[in-house]
Design an enzyme around this catalytic site. Structure first.
Site, short mmCIF file in Angstrom:
data_model
loop_
_atom_site.label_atom_id
_atom_site.label_comp_id
_atom_site.label_asym_id
_atom_site.label_seq_id
_atom_site.Cartn_x
_atom_site.Cartn_y
_atom_site.Cartn_z
N ASP A 1 27.28 -46.88 23.08
CA ASP A 1 28.28 -47.28 24.04
C ASP A 1 28.22 -48.82 24.13
OD1 ASP A 1 29.38 -45.77 27.18
OD2 ASP A 1 30.23 -47.36 25.93
C1 GLC Z 1 32.94 -48.13 27.93
C2 GLC Z 1 32.71 -46.66 28.17
C3 GLC Z 1 32.99 -45.81 26.95
C4 GLC Z 1 34.10 -46.45 26.14
C5 GLC Z 1 33.58 -47.75 25.58
C6 GLC Z 1 34.63 -48.51 24.76
O1 GLC Z 1 31.98 -48.89 28.63
O2 GLC Z 1 31.46 -46.26 28.71
O3 GLC Z 1 33.31 -44.49 27.41
O4 GLC Z 1 34.50 -45.59 25.09
O5 GLC Z 1 33.06 -48.61 26.61
O6 GLC Z 1 35.67 -48.91 25.60
#
Ligand code: GLC
Length: 748
Positions: free
Chosen positions: A288
């Site tokens: 993430d």
């Molecule tokens: C965010 C979220 C994740 C998302 C990623 C890209 O912080 O936790 O669910 O897909 O970043 O945007």
């Protein structure tokens, strides 16, 4: 039935599975890998956010941006996120294909969570439809529109089970139940990935966040999660496993939280032993956003170098926006701290998905300007969004048949959210335009309803960006008098209250989940003027509606329904569509009950008894306001003739459902199981089957569910799947409160 102890294979396979069906592609991957330098390998494990206007001037001003831009310009970056549009994607892809030595195409990811340009109901709302076909269609439409804008990968579906409506991200998931959550995870992945991932209108899906994110303590986002093996294996992991085993999901995103003290990004038990080992997952894990770097804040890595080592060894293949692998991975390999085999395993997985997408065959496959123009917000997509929205609403209460609205009734339509064109778009709105939803006011106008509108009170006093706090109106009651006057002079009141889009989603946990701001006061003031009230709730989560339940005759849970919100809500309020939704998540009476959920254990003191020594509150009921699976219709259904018959595989449970009302309606027939005595205490009920059927007035239908090892068994405290003989009860009905039951004895 044999006493089946299905020992979970515990092979921790580091190397790419050789059992993969497409050996030709495996060979291509090997050939390519054998030519790659460490810098090119690091590139494949690196994902940059779109950090400048890719068709504009090169970024300047700081060394970091310039070195990253140089890496991109040399065609070495493996993936970008938040780069959308045929022109922008083509620019980056041309760098990769034309400027680099091996011409490895990039993969472009984006959060296509509930629609891309055409916005569908938030996932929690779609889950309330219990309609797997429509849920799959929703993902299919989203994939078609995302692919038309050059994207080939979405960071969805989010499959985190959660029992805590204080957590803002419940809006992205499928609620509290692993059986429903698993079925929906499979449907969504199939919708995104289709039957042919090389097709230019299908995209790779991501199940997220692996794992345990929805169990963040106190419902506070990013907080620690501590769960035992029984909850991990029986509640949290099933939707992930189902998506891997039944839908061949191509990527997994790990999670920000620690699980039992270990950041998921570095958790080899989760990512290697379970996901890649036991389940044989052959796609790749993406971190993430900067979760690798956050291991320093967790107090798990002393610095970025150690965080890099822990992430790659923990099985996190691609690094989103930490720049750990970009800055340090090659040095760690050089120093012998990280084996090249481990890097190669990660690179193989990334290359494999790119082959699966057909990107090597044609790196420009997703780049067709014509498709970009014709598909976005296509009428057929909006029509699909309306159908999904209609089916996602849950009629929580409807005393005296207050709904549907009757012709000739004069209506006072009250609430800022009734005119709000932005709230229904919800959070995680992709390319959905702000303020582009059909409002309830517009829906009423198109339906020719006789109504007077009064705002009553605004919900928010600012227009926050994705990263800013919502400022809630806590003191402006200027519109109350007008609303009260409108209520007083109308036959019926329809009042639309709840949350704006950014009061749920990431970083949007709430400790108080009642109606925000002065809305509860407005509801009570309007009700005092005219008690003939229909409350329509727009929200990204269950709210505390206890006062409304005690005083308001009708309550419709309308979530955030996307572009077609106003049309769908009007369709349900007028009876053009008979509501069929069922709650995917329990609605508490008070925040003090949380976590409150249906598949709980009985405890040793279930009570009630005539003293205090049983499991209860002295100041609150145990029962929630509305249980999992609850939802009413404008018709009625009765259940009878329940039978349980043994078969070669297990048992068939058959029930007869009758529409005893005056109009056609859909019913979600639900089967719950209680394993009464086992080697660990088992939940008082667990959903083990459901079927959504449509019945005409007086029509009867027999519905049969099969119970096999898959439904009868569970994971014990050692993570072993077991099916144990003994007494079972089944309950079949219209919600998890079903009373129609039967029993059987599972023999050894
Ligand atoms: C965010 C979220 C994740 C998302 C990623 C890209 O912080 O936790 O669910 O897909 O970043 O945007």
């Amino acid at each position: 039935m044999k006493h089946a102890l299905l020992a979970a294979a515990s092979v921790s396979a580091l190397l790419f599975s050789t059992a993969h069906a497409d050996d030709i592609t495996d060979q291509k991957v090997e050939d390519l890998l054998s030519q790659m330098t460490i810098e090119e390998k690091v590139g494949q494990l690196t994902q940059f956010n779109g950090f400048w206007d890719v068709t504009g001037p090169a970024p300047t001003g700081d060394d970091a941006s310039e070195s990253r831009f140089d890496f991109v310009k040399r065609g070495l970056v493996g993936s970008m996120l938040n780069v959308v549009g045929v022109e922008d994607v083509r620019t980056i892809q041309e760098y990769n294909v034309e400027n680099s030595r091996l011409g490895i195409p990039a993969i472009f990811g984006y959060d296509v969570v509930h629609g891309h340009k055409t916005i569908f109901p938030i996932p929690l709302a779609e889950a309330a439809s219990w309609d797997l076909d429509y849920i799959e269609l929703s993902a299919e439409v989203a994939a078609r529109e995302a692919a038309a804008q050059g994207l080939n990968w979405t960071f969805a579906p989010m499959v985190d089970i959660s029992r805590d409506p204080r957590w803002g991200r419940v809006m992205e998931g499928a609620g509290e139940d692993p059986y429903l959550g698993s079925a929906i995870a499979v449907a969504r992945v199939k919708g995104f990935q289709g039957d042919d991932l090389t097709a230019p209108d299908t995209i790779a899906a991501t199940i997220k966040h692996f794992a345990g994110y929805g169990f963040a303590e106190s419902g506070k986002d990013y907080n620690a999660a501590d769960v035992g093996t029984v909850t991990l294996y029986n509640v949290i992991l099933p939707p992930f496993r189902a998506a891997v085993e039944q839908a061949n999901v191509r990527t997994v995103m790990n999670s920000f939280n620690t699980l039992n003290g270990v950041p998921a990004t570095a958790d080899a038990f989760l990512q290697r032993d379970i996901l890649k080992g036991e389940w044989g997952f052959d796609g790749f894990v993406v971190s993430d956003w900067a979760s690798g770097r956050e291991m320093i804040d967790h107090g798990f890595a002393a610095d970025r170098l150690q965080a890099t080592e822990l992430a790659i060894k923990g099985g996190s293949d691609m690094d989103m926006e930490s720049y750990l692998y970009f800055d340090h991975l090659a040095d760690l390999v050089e120093a012998g701290t990280v084996d090249m085999d481990m890097v190669d395993d990660a690179v193989r997985r990334v290359l494999r998905v790119k082959f699966d997408l057909g990107l090597f065959e044609d790196p420009y496959r997703y780049l067709d300007d014509a498709r970009e123009g014709e598909l976005l917000m296509a009428p057929a997509h909006l029509e699909a969004a309306r159908k999904v929205a209609e089916r996602s609403m849950v009629l929580l209460k409807n005393d005296n048949a207050t709904l549907p609205l009757q012709k000739g009734e004069t209506i006072a339509l009250i609430g800022a959210l009734a005119a709000d064109k932005d709230a229904p778009i919800g959070n995680w709105r992709g390319q959905g335009e702000a303020g582009s939803a059909v409002s309830v006011v517009e829906g009423f106008d198109e339906a020719g309803l006789d109504y007077t509108y009064a705002e009553g009170a605004v919900v928010q006093t600012n227009q926050p960006t994705f990263a800013e706090e919502v400022v809630v109106n806590m003191d402006n009651r200027d519109g109350f008098e007008e609303a009260i006057a409108a209520a007083r002079s109308a036959d019926k009141v329809v009042i639309v209250l709840g949350e704006v889009a950014l009061q749920s989603g990431e970083g949007r946990s709430r400790a108080d989940i009642s109606l925000p701001g002065v809305q509860q006061e407005l509801l009570e003031a309007v009700h005092a003027a005219n008690p003939n009230v229909v409350l329509v709730v727009m929200s990204g989560r269950p709210l505390i509606l206890t006062w409304a339940d005690e005083n308001v005759p009708s309550i419709l849970q309308a979530w955030h329904l996307g572009h077609e919100s106003g049309h769908a809500i009007t369709d349900v309020l007028t009876g053009k569509y008979n509501p069929s939704g069922k709650l995917p998540m329990t609605f508490p009476r008070s925040v003090g009950q949380i976590p409150v959920y249906y598949n709980h254990l009985n405890t040793g003191r279930p009570g009630p008894i005539n003293e205090v020594f049983w499991s209860h509150y002295t100041d609150e009921e145990n029962a929630p306001l509305y249980p999992f699976g609850h939802g009413l219709s404008y018709t009625e259904f009765s259940y009878g003739n329940l039978s349980v018959k043994p078969t070669a595989e297990g048992y068939n449970v058959t029930v007869q459902v009758t529409n005893t009302g005056k109009r056609e309606g859909e019913e979600v027939v639900q089967l719950y199981l209680h394993d009464k005595f086992a080697s660990i205490a088992r939940p008082v009920r667990e959903l083990k089957g459901f079927e959504k059927i449509s019945l005409k007035p007086r029509e009867k239908r027999k519905v049969t569910f099969t119970l096999t090892d898959k439904e009868l068994g569970f994971y014990n405290a050692k993570g072993e799947y077991v099916v144990e003989p003994g007494a079972f009860d089944v309950y079949v009905g219209t919600s998890s409160d079903a009373t129609l039951s039967a029993s059987f004895e599972l023999k050894d």
